[in-house]
Design a protein around this motif. Structure first.
Motif, PDB file in Angstrom:
ATOM      1  N   GLY A  54       0.812  -1.210   0.000  1.00 59.70           N
ATOM      2  CA  GLY A  54       0.000   0.000   0.000  1.00 59.70           C
ATOM      3  C   GLY A  54       0.846   1.260   0.000  1.00 59.70           C
ATOM      4  O   GLY A  54       0.591   2.181  -0.777  1.00 59.70           O
ATOM      5  N   TYR A  55       1.857   1.320   0.843  1.00 59.14           N
ATOM      6  CA  TYR A  55       2.630   2.555   0.987  1.00 59.14           C
ATOM      7  C   TYR A  55       3.827   2.620   0.043  1.00 59.14           C
ATOM      8  O   TYR A  55       4.187   3.689  -0.423  1.00 59.14           O
ATOM      9  CB  TYR A  55       3.098   2.735   2.438  1.00 59.14           C
ATOM     10  CG  TYR A  55       1.978   3.135   3.367  1.00 59.14           C
ATOM     11  CD1 TYR A  55       1.558   4.458   3.443  1.00 59.14           C
ATOM     12  CD2 TYR A  55       1.320   2.196   4.145  1.00 59.14           C
ATOM     13  CE1 TYR A  55       0.520   4.839   4.271  1.00 59.14           C
ATOM     14  CE2 TYR A  55       0.283   2.559   4.985  1.00 59.14           C
ATOM     15  CZ  TYR A  55      -0.118   3.887   5.041  1.00 59.14           C
ATOM     16  OH  TYR A  55      -1.150   4.248   5.854  1.00 59.14           O
ATOM     17  N   THR A  56       4.477   1.473  -0.202  1.00 59.74           N
ATOM     18  CA  THR A  56       5.682   1.520  -1.029  1.00 59.74           C
ATOM     19  C   THR A  56       5.417   1.040  -2.448  1.00 59.74           C
ATOM     20  O   THR A  56       6.268   1.164  -3.312  1.00 59.74           O
ATOM     21  CB  THR A  56       6.809   0.697  -0.369  1.00 59.74           C
ATOM     22  OG1 THR A  56       6.775   0.937   1.029  1.00 59.74           O
ATOM     23  CG2 THR A  56       8.167   1.097  -0.881  1.00 59.74           C
ATOM     24  N   GLY A  57       4.229   0.463  -2.675  1.00 57.21           N
ATOM     25  CA  GLY A  57       3.854   0.105  -4.041  1.00 57.21           C
ATOM     26  C   GLY A  57       4.497  -1.158  -4.570  1.00 57.21           C
ATOM     27  O   GLY A  57       4.535  -1.362  -5.776  1.00 57.21           O
ATOM     28  N   GLN A  58       5.021  -2.016  -3.696  1.00 53.26           N
ATOM     29  CA  GLN A  58       5.648  -3.254  -4.150  1.00 53.26           C
ATOM     30  C   GLN A  58       4.701  -4.410  -3.849  1.00 53.26           C
ATOM     31  O   GLN A  58       4.541  -4.801  -2.692  1.00 53.26           O
ATOM     32  CB  GLN A  58       6.990  -3.483  -3.444  1.00 53.26           C
ATOM     33  CG  GLN A  58       7.882  -2.253  -3.417  1.00 53.26           C
ATOM     34  CD  GLN A  58       8.343  -1.842  -4.788  1.00 53.26           C
ATOM     35  OE1 GLN A  58       8.868  -2.637  -5.550  1.00 53.26           O
ATOM     36  NE2 GLN A  58       8.120  -0.578  -5.136  1.00 53.26           N
ATOM     37  N   LEU A  59       4.083  -4.958  -4.894  1.00 50.67           N
ATOM     38  CA  LEU A  59       3.111  -6.024  -4.698  1.00 50.67           C
ATOM     39  C   LEU A  59       3.811  -7.306  -4.276  1.00 50.67           C
ATOM     40  O   LEU A  59       4.742  -7.753  -4.925  1.00 50.67           O
ATOM     41  CB  LEU A  59       2.335  -6.249  -5.997  1.00 50.67           C
ATOM     42  CG  LEU A  59       1.269  -7.337  -5.969  1.00 50.67           C
ATOM     43  CD1 LEU A  59       0.237  -7.047  -4.900  1.00 50.67           C
ATOM     44  CD2 LEU A  59       0.608  -7.462  -7.325  1.00 50.67           C
ATOM     45  N   SER A  60       3.349  -7.889  -3.170  1.00 44.97           N
ATOM     46  CA  SER A  60       3.938  -9.143  -2.704  1.00 44.97           C
ATOM     47  C   SER A  60       2.865 -10.211  -2.593  1.00 44.97           C
ATOM     48  O   SER A  60       1.785  -9.971  -2.076  1.00 44.97           O
ATOM     49  CB  SER A  60       4.606  -8.930  -1.343  1.00 44.97           C
ATOM     50  OG  SER A  60       4.818 -10.175  -0.710  1.00 44.97           O
ATOM     51  N   LEU A  61       3.189 -11.406  -3.093  1.00 41.08           N
ATOM     52  CA  LEU A  61       2.265 -12.533  -2.989  1.00 41.08           C
ATOM     53  C   LEU A  61       2.826 -13.587  -2.048  1.00 41.08           C
ATOM     54  O   LEU A  61       2.388 -14.729  -2.055  1.00 41.08           O
ATOM     55  CB  LEU A  61       2.037 -13.154  -4.374  1.00 41.08           C
ATOM     56  CG  LEU A  61       1.503 -12.222  -5.463  1.00 41.08           C
ATOM     57  CD1 LEU A  61       1.439 -12.938  -6.803  1.00 41.08           C
ATOM     58  CD2 LEU A  61       0.128 -11.708  -5.091  1.00 41.08           C
ATOM     59  N   GLY A  62       3.802 -13.179  -1.215  1.00 41.47           N
ATOM     60  CA  GLY A  62       4.449 -14.182  -0.373  1.00 41.47           C
ATOM     61  C   GLY A  62       4.342 -13.921   1.126  1.00 41.47           C
ATOM     62  O   GLY A  62       5.175 -14.403   1.892  1.00 41.47           O
ATOM     63  N   SER A  63       3.315 -13.182   1.543  1.00 45.27           N
ATOM     64  CA  SER A  63       3.230 -12.799   2.956  1.00 45.27           C
ATOM     65  C   SER A  63       3.246 -13.991   3.897  1.00 45.27           C
ATOM     66  O   SER A  63       3.871 -13.946   4.964  1.00 45.27           O
ATOM     67  CB  SER A  63       1.952 -12.006   3.211  1.00 45.27           C
ATOM     68  OG  SER A  63       1.826 -10.987   2.270  1.00 45.27           O
ATOM     69  N   ALA A  64       2.553 -15.064   3.514  1.00 45.70           N
ATOM     70  CA  ALA A  64       2.452 -16.204   4.420  1.00 45.70           C
ATOM     71  C   ALA A  64       3.827 -16.790   4.713  1.00 45.70           C
ATOM     72  O   ALA A  64       4.063 -17.312   5.806  1.00 45.70           O
ATOM     73  CB  ALA A  64       1.534 -17.266   3.832  1.00 45.70           C
ATOM     74  N   ALA A  65       4.743 -16.689   3.754  1.00 48.10           N
ATOM     75  CA  ALA A  65       6.093 -17.196   3.973  1.00 48.10           C
ATOM     76  C   ALA A  65       6.744 -16.466   5.146  1.00 48.10           C
ATOM     77  O   ALA A  65       7.412 -17.066   5.980  1.00 48.10           O
ATOM     78  CB  ALA A  65       6.936 -17.018   2.717  1.00 48.10           C
ATOM     79  N   LEU A  70      13.242  -5.593 -10.723  1.00 49.35           N
ATOM     80  CA  LEU A  70      11.954  -5.953 -11.305  1.00 49.35           C
ATOM     81  C   LEU A  70      10.850  -5.040 -10.819  1.00 49.35           C
ATOM     82  O   LEU A  70      10.892  -4.522  -9.716  1.00 49.35           O
ATOM     83  CB  LEU A  70      11.582  -7.397 -10.952  1.00 49.35           C
ATOM     84  CG  LEU A  70      12.617  -8.460 -11.306  1.00 49.35           C
ATOM     85  CD1 LEU A  70      12.091  -9.826 -10.910  1.00 49.35           C
ATOM     86  CD2 LEU A  70      12.919  -8.427 -12.775  1.00 49.35           C
ATOM     87  N   ARG A  71       9.838  -4.881 -11.670  1.00 46.81           N
ATOM     88  CA  ARG A  71       8.699  -4.045 -11.307  1.00 46.81           C
ATOM     89  C   ARG A  71       7.413  -4.816 -11.523  1.00 46.81           C
ATOM     90  O   ARG A  71       7.349  -5.766 -12.287  1.00 46.81           O
ATOM     91  CB  ARG A  71       8.624  -2.834 -12.213  1.00 46.81           C
ATOM     92  CG  ARG A  71       9.693  -1.906 -11.947  1.00 46.81           C
ATOM     93  CD  ARG A  71       9.344  -0.464 -12.181  1.00 46.81           C
ATOM     94  NE  ARG A  71      10.429   0.232 -11.557  1.00 46.81           N
ATOM     95  CZ  ARG A  71      11.621   0.331 -12.121  1.00 46.81           C
ATOM     96  NH1 ARG A  71      11.822  -0.123 -13.322  1.00 46.81           N
ATOM     97  NH2 ARG A  71      12.598   0.908 -11.486  1.00 46.81           N
ATOM     98  N   GLY A  72       6.370  -4.317 -10.895  1.00 45.50           N
ATOM     99  CA  GLY A  72       5.012  -4.752 -11.198  1.00 45.50           C
ATOM    100  C   GLY A  72       4.829  -6.257 -11.130  1.00 45.50           C
ATOM    101  O   GLY A  72       5.146  -6.887 -10.127  1.00 45.50           O
ATOM    102  N   PHE A  73       4.323  -6.817 -12.237  1.00 49.33           N
ATOM    103  CA  PHE A  73       4.016  -8.242 -12.262  1.00 49.33           C
ATOM    104  C   PHE A  73       5.260  -9.096 -12.088  1.00 49.33           C
ATOM    105  O   PHE A  73       5.212 -10.143 -11.452  1.00 49.33           O
ATOM    106  CB  PHE A  73       3.352  -8.616 -13.587  1.00 49.33           C
ATOM    107  CG  PHE A  73       2.050  -7.950 -13.794  1.00 49.33           C
ATOM    108  CD1 PHE A  73       1.139  -7.861 -12.751  1.00 49.33           C
ATOM    109  CD2 PHE A  73       1.706  -7.402 -15.008  1.00 49.33           C
ATOM    110  CE1 PHE A  73      -0.083  -7.246 -12.927  1.00 49.33           C
ATOM    111  CE2 PHE A  73       0.493  -6.785 -15.193  1.00 49.33           C
ATOM    112  CZ  PHE A  73      -0.406  -6.694 -14.160  1.00 49.33           C
ATOM    113  N   TYR A  74       6.357  -8.646 -12.687  1.00 50.02           N
ATOM    114  CA  TYR A  74       7.569  -9.444 -12.600  1.00 50.02           C
ATOM    115  C   TYR A  74       7.983  -9.586 -11.142  1.00 50.02           C
ATOM    116  O   TYR A  74       8.379 -10.651 -10.690  1.00 50.02           O
ATOM    117  CB  TYR A  74       8.694  -8.804 -13.424  1.00 50.02           C
ATOM    118  CG  TYR A  74       8.474  -8.930 -14.913  1.00 50.02           C
ATOM    119  CD1 TYR A  74       8.940 -10.049 -15.596  1.00 50.02           C
ATOM    120  CD2 TYR A  74       7.795  -7.970 -15.628  1.00 50.02           C
ATOM    121  CE1 TYR A  74       8.737 -10.194 -16.957  1.00 50.02           C
ATOM    122  CE2 TYR A  74       7.579  -8.097 -16.990  1.00 50.02           C
ATOM    123  CZ  TYR A  74       8.055  -9.214 -17.652  1.00 50.02           C
ATOM    124  OH  TYR A  74       7.835  -9.355 -18.996  1.00 50.02           O
TER     125      TYR A  74
END
Lengths: 351, 310, 298
Positions: free
Chosen positions: A64-75, A121-125
């Motif tokens: 939300g604040y830094t704009g870096q999408l992460s899909l690994g929070s559970a790790a 890397l940015r965005g989706f990558y």
């Protein structure tokens, strides 16, 4: 100076001072809630809500604040849980709170490692590369028995929650334990976001090139965001294991959990501290409501399998609904509602 | 400092009004390493230009954007770069700020020369820039958008900031004082706590100028600072740009489409066409230069149709 | 450690390349949508599950093979059109990340719906191709893998021909290059997006049947997206060629690592190894395999 403060106070018709709501929530959370009878509220709702809120807060810092999408929070939750377990198990006499702090630090270190791709890397990558953390951490915890003290199924059991000789093992105690940690970390996050460091996060999110040109170290800012976010999520994982479930296995921190946390901040509101809590509240409460409603309307047909599937459908639909109708989440929805209520009755605030 | 005194003679009214506040922070805050980065070494002739390009060439996949451009901008000058769209003006600014790496040639900033200017160090080198399209941080207030440009001067880590240790507080106070001075200088006081994206376009452009100024650059690069503005706003912005030079002795390099404004504002004008420099001179010289009239002024109207950036 | 068995190495390599083709097959579905609308469609995996589950359930209920195939095809096209209409169109002009999150929600919805509709048990899917090994030049190769590779190659050939030689294909490419310009010259974006989502549904069907025959049709089928993502990171989200080469590279190196590296670290590394390869590669070459995106965006 004076003109600025004047315009600020007249443009927003506030009926209560800014500190009112946080204080009110704290008074209720510490002064009223612990005296509610029964354990269901604490064990099934409040304690998981607190742990997930903290995880959502951590992810919000990064996404939300830094704009870096992460899909690994559970790790990172898993790293926090297993690190806290091992610090507590292997270093005798280490105070519980220190174990949890060190668990956060461990998670932060792992976060920095998996944040390194963000420099390129940015965005989706980048989003895809965070999946590497998800799978690698789960594999490691499953593969090496040391992490679960050689438990054959990789399960860890939480130690007794005792701080300064006071036991927090009862449901209400575990609630208070989690509450205190969440309150402290939330207050610190709130403060951090108002410092230069917090502004750097937002600058990197809003315009990375401009941030770089004015001399904000993009590299350091991104890695710090990964570290702090992972620290908070790691502590949330420790709370999830110690205060809520009491026994956890690596499979409990799977990709679905990561998505769940991401959904919380989308539904609650990106780049909002309150949003993390709103989103977590909705995600924790809505399956309970759904199962009650389902049981009421469909009776026996609504078994756990059907419930699970309808949950997925409704959750998915909610995400899409919020993205289309209110991309800023429950927080914005609430603000709009409040504004409408206030504008319907003429405000009589005098400066 | 002598430069500052020298130039303040021609300061317009509005700048004089706030000059005392601005000058006070100027004197207090200048650190040695900041100035040394761009100033020529002691004993060198003071005439070392603020910016110098040597035979800079840049091509994108076979298409030449900049061809063998030489440029010398003396310290304290306001230099406009004009040319039809696609002439390579924005590319030039992007080369000077290190966003593009030229295929050939060198960029001199004061006494230091670069093959590629390190963008991350731009602020320390005494260079600030604005962008053609607004590049503000929309999640921050006007004040926070400006104060953040002091980031490179801050040494306190996030823990110090979080706890509020002495160094963090001192740096914070310094940054706030400088920001307050710039806000006053550019008359943004009424908007300081507003979110930037609630402001009008012209005001947002001014905030971006303020953000560039708070680092006290020796060289200021403005990429179309008046694009999309009304005639009144353009005059206002031109006044501020002149005041910046007069007040702080800043060298200004700007790209602008509106020839009228450019003629009145700049000391010298460089004209680009198809990536080549075709003329260099005072506004009066440029106005009568037949090559310029052929290449640029004659097609000025077509210009507005293709409004893309290179 | 007594001598290197090159025969065995070759077998592992070929096996890896062939499973890489299966990854490419999933990855192509992503590329199709990404190229035309800039969306990373996370729901591709659940669409694949939905297609396979629908097909196998129809067959189990006595519907003839070919009819079931046609019905599923129709269902997937309708699904693609419905997604475009209800989810994407309202989100047009939103940031790509928002669209991505919407497809995440979509994938939850489709997964839930597929299993609510057809149940959660595992179905076997028999396409009539034996998974028996045949020998080619002394190397054992699975017949099924060869068949899958053949199908994938045909799909790629068809898609490439489609993009290169048909009017609507050229329109796709125009949209991919510049949405605004395409709009300006009168290409109707919603129609193109609808077509491309329907096409992605068809690709999901083909991939779903092949993967379903391999793994059994069940919930975990939707997780094959996780195999396709590193392929996309490596090959670029917008390149069909990248999806193929990336798939082959990842398939081969994954199998080789599993066989030669796995025993030292305890096995099971295929869950993350592909990601590490993709990331390591990008550290060396940030532009990816074919590096076109940097040039395009300059």
């Amino acid at each position: 100076m004076t003109t600025a403060t004047l315009s600020a106070s007249t443009s927003r018709p506030i009926s209560a001072p800014a500190w009112f709501w946080p204080v009110a929530v704290l008074v209720v959370a510490y002064g009223v809630v612990p005296f509610v009878h029964g354990t269901y509220l604490f064990e099934a709702i409040l304690t998981p809500f607190l742990a997930l809120s903290l995880a959502a807060l951590g992810l919000n810092l990064l996404t939300g604040y830094t704009g870096q999408l992460s899909l690994g929070s559970a790790a990172f939750m898993a790293v926090g849980a297993f690190a806290a377990y091992n610090f507590n198990l292997r270093i005798h006499g280490l105070p519980l709170v220190v174990s949890i702090f060190l668990a956060g630090v461990s998670s932060a270190v792992v976060g920095i490692v998996f944040g390194l791709p963000s420099l390129r890397l940015r965005g989706f990558y980048l989003a895809v590369s965070t999946l590497a953390a998800q799978f690698f951490v789960q594999w490691t915890l499953n593969k090496f028995g040391w992490f679960s003290n050689n438990n054959p199924s990789g399960v860890i059991d939480a130690p007794s929650l005792t701080v300064l000789g006071i036991s927090f093992d009862k449901p209400v105690g575990r609630y208070l334990f989690a509450l205190t940690i969440v309150v402290v970390l939330t207050a610190l996050t709130r403060r951090l976001l108002k410092t230069q460091t917090g502004h750097n996060f937002i600058a990197v999110r809003d315009h990375e090139l401009a941030a770089k040109v004015i001399g904000v170290s993009v590299l350091r800012t991104k890695l710090l965001a990964f570290a702090l976010s992972s620290f908070i999520i790691g502590v949330a994982g420790a709370l999830w294991a110690f205060a809520y479930l009491r026994t956890v296995e690596p499979a409990g921190f799977n990709l679905d959990r990561s998505f769940q946390i991401l959904f919380m901040i989308i539904i609650g509101g990106l780049a909002s501290i309150r949003g993390a809590f709103f989103g977590a509240a909705l995600i924790v409460v809505f399956p309970l409501i759904l199962s009650r409603l389902g049981g009421f309307f469909f009776g026996g047909v609504f078994d756990s399998g059907v419930l699970d599937m309808s949950q997925r459908i409704v959750l998915g639909a909610l995400i899409i609904f919020f993205l289309i109708v209110e991309p800023n989440g429950l927080v914005a929805l609430g603000d709009r509602l409040r504004k409408r209520l206030q504008s319907s009755q003429p405000s009589k605030t005098t400066v | 400092m002598s430069e500052l005194l020298h130039h303040s003679i021609t300061a317009p009214d509005e700048a004089i009004a706030s000059s005392s506040a601005a000058a006070a922070t100027t004197g207090a805050g200048y650190t040695v390493n900041e100035t040394e980065a761009v100033r020529p070494p002691r004993g060198a002739p003071a005439a070392s230009p603020a910016l110098k390009l040597e035979a800079v060439t840049l091509a994108f996949g076979g298409v030449t954007a900049i061809a063998e451009v030489d440029l010398v901008v003396p310290s304290g000058e306001i230099r406009a770069i004009i040319g039809p769209n696609g002439a390579g003006k924005s590319s030039l600014i992007n080369i000077i700020s290190g966003i593009y790496r030229p295929d050939r040639g060198r960029v001199w900033l004061g006494a230091r020369s670069f093959k590629r200017v390190p963008t991350q160090q731009l602020a320390q080198l005494g260079v600030a820039r604005t962008f053609q399209n607004l590049a503000l941080f929309k999640g921050l207030s006007v004040f926070d958008n400006i104060v953040i440009a002091r980031a490179p001067a801050r040494r306190a880590g996030f823990v110090e900031q979080l706890i509020g240790l002495a160094r963090a507080r001192r740096e914070q106070a310094d940054a706030h004082a400088r920001t307050a001075a710039i806000i006053e200088f550019l008359h943004l006081g009424a908007h300081r706590e507003k979110l930037v994206n609630t402001l009008s376009y012209g005001l947002q452009k001014r905030v971006e100028l303020a953000r560039a100024l708070v680092a006290r650059p020796q060289l200021l690069l403005l990429d179309e600072p008046m694009a999309g503005m009304t005639a009144g706003e353009k005059q206002e912005m031109a006044g501020y740009i002149r005041a910046v030079r007069d007040e702080f002795g800043t060298t200004v390099v700007l790209i602008e489409h509106d020839i009228g404004v450019v003629m009145g504002l700049s000391d010298k004008i460089t004209v680009l066409d198809y990536g080549r420099k075709i003329a260099d001179g005072t506004p009066a010289e440029i106005r009568v230069n037949p090559v310029v009239i052929d290449a640029y002024l004659g097609v000025a109207h077509d210009d507005e149709v293709f409004n893309d950036n290179i | 450690m007594n001598g290197f068995d090159s025969q065995f190495f070759l077998e592992v390599l070929v096996g890896g390349l062939l499973s890489g083709v299966m990854y490419s097959l999933v990855a192509i579905g992503f590329v199709l949508i990404y190229k035309t609308s800039g969306v990373l469609n996370f729901a591709q995996g659940s669409m694949l599950l939905f297609a396979a589950l629908t097909f196998v359930s129809l067959v189990e209920r006595g519907v003839p093979f070919s009819v079931a195939l046609l019905v599923t095809l129709a269902v997937m096209i309708v699904l693609g059109l419905a997604i475009e209409r209800t989810v994407l169109r309202p989100l047009v002009n939103k940031p790509p990340i928002t669209l991505f999150m919407a497809t995440l929600g979509l994938s939850y919805m489709i997964e839930g719906a597929a299993q609510l509709l057809w149940g959660t048990q595992v179905h076997a899917l028999d396409l009539g191709i034996d998974d028996t090994p045949i020998t080619v030049g002394g190397v054992f190769i699975s017949k099924f893998d060869l068949f899958a590779a053949g199908i994938a190659a045909t799909m790629v050939a068809l898609l490439t021909a489609f993009f290169r030689y048909t009017r609507i294909g050229l329109a796709f490419r125009a949209v991919a290059d510049d949405q605004f310009a395409a709009f300006a010259i009168g290409l109707r974006l919603p129609r193109i997006w609808a077509t491309v989502w329907a096409a992605a549904g068809v690709v999901a069907l083909v991939a779903g049947l092949l993967w379903g025959a391999r793994l059994g049709v069940q919930f975990s089928l939707s997780l094959v997206v996780l195999k396709a993502l590193p392929v996309l990171v490596l090959g670029g989200f917008d390149s069909i060629l990248g999806a193929i080469v990336g798939g082959l590279l990842i398939g081969a190196s994954e199998k080789l690592a599993e066989v030669y590296l796995g025993p030292y670290v305890g096995g099971g590394i295929e869950s993350w190894f592909a990601y590490v390869i993709a990331l390591a590669f990008l550290l060396v070459r940030p532009a990816g395999l074919f590096g076109q995106k940097l040039v395009e965006r300059a």
